[in-house]
Design a protein around this motif. Sequence first.
Motif, PDB file in Angstrom:
ATOM      1  N   SER A  20      29.980  40.756  44.748  1.00  0.00           N
ATOM      2  CA  SER A  20      31.475  40.882  44.644  1.00  0.00           C
ATOM      3  C   SER A  20      32.525  39.823  45.307  1.00  0.00           C
ATOM      4  O   SER A  20      32.013  39.883  46.655  1.00  0.00           O
ATOM      5  N   CYS A  21      33.481  39.734  44.873  1.00  0.00           N
ATOM      6  CA  CYS A  21      34.586  38.774  45.764  1.00  0.00           C
ATOM      7  C   CYS A  21      35.712  39.458  45.186  1.00  0.00           C
ATOM      8  O   CYS A  21      36.348  39.009  44.303  1.00  0.00           O
ATOM      9  N   ALA A  22      36.092  40.221  46.210  1.00  0.00           N
ATOM     10  CA  ALA A  22      37.849  40.755  46.079  1.00  0.00           C
ATOM     11  C   ALA A  22      38.974  39.691  46.670  1.00  0.00           C
ATOM     12  O   ALA A  22      38.708  39.383  47.828  1.00  0.00           O
ATOM     13  N   ARG A  71      34.679  37.452  36.042  1.00  0.00           N
ATOM     14  CA  ARG A  71      35.605  37.855  36.642  1.00  0.00           C
ATOM     15  C   ARG A  71      36.399  39.071  35.960  1.00  0.00           C
ATOM     16  O   ARG A  71      36.389  38.862  34.634  1.00  0.00           O
ATOM     17  N   LYS A  75      41.327  43.293  38.195  1.00  0.00           N
ATOM     18  CA  LYS A  75      40.990  43.852  39.548  1.00  0.00           C
ATOM     19  C   LYS A  75      40.832  42.920  40.667  1.00  0.00           C
ATOM     20  O   LYS A  75      40.491  42.987  41.804  1.00  0.00           O
ATOM     21  N   ASN A  76      41.134  41.560  40.081  1.00  0.00           N
ATOM     22  CA  ASN A  76      41.295  40.518  41.336  1.00  0.00           C
ATOM     23  C   ASN A  76      40.024  40.194  41.942  1.00  0.00           C
ATOM     24  O   ASN A  76      39.781  40.111  43.231  1.00  0.00           O
ATOM     25  N   THR A  77      38.982  40.323  41.287  1.00  0.00           N
ATOM     26  CA  THR A  77      37.358  40.365  41.415  1.00  0.00           C
ATOM     27  C   THR A  77      36.606  39.372  40.701  1.00  0.00           C
ATOM     28  O   THR A  77      36.758  39.319  39.527  1.00  0.00           O
ATOM     29  N   TYR A  79      32.359  38.235  40.099  1.00  0.00           N
ATOM     30  CA  TYR A  79      31.253  38.635  40.432  1.00  0.00           C
ATOM     31  C   TYR A  79      30.179  37.538  40.007  1.00  0.00           C
ATOM     32  O   TYR A  79      30.407  36.824  39.523  1.00  0.00           O
TER      33      TYR A  79
END
Length: 121
Positions: A20-22, A71, A75-77, A79
């Motif tokens: 994940s990348c927030a 994406r 959630k501004n994320t 994956y």
Amino acid sequence: VQLQASGGGLVQAGGSLRLSCAASGRTFSSYVMGWFRQAPGKEREFVARITQSGSYPYYADSVEGRFTISRDNAKNTVYLTMNSLKPEDTAVYYCAAGPYRSSTYSVYDYWGQGTQVTVSS
């Protein structure tokens, strides 16, 4: 935008992981998001990217059919789901945000800190 990658770890060959990348900030949806990786002694290489809307995922040949990028702009994320992992997938994985679709790391303006993925044989 600031990026925080997570989800790395140690897994056996054939296993799966989801990275994940927030992102912080309200402009996440305006960026193309990419994943890159760097193994010891090797250059950073492109893994996957996805457009601002979540369309047109694109993959390096080495991961096509095994990895999936997605994406969630709410959630501004972003994956990266990695299946059928191989020892050669071992690397530090980085997420990045850029202004347009590219597989060249220098195009990307913002980078996460990286998360280690280790695949044992």
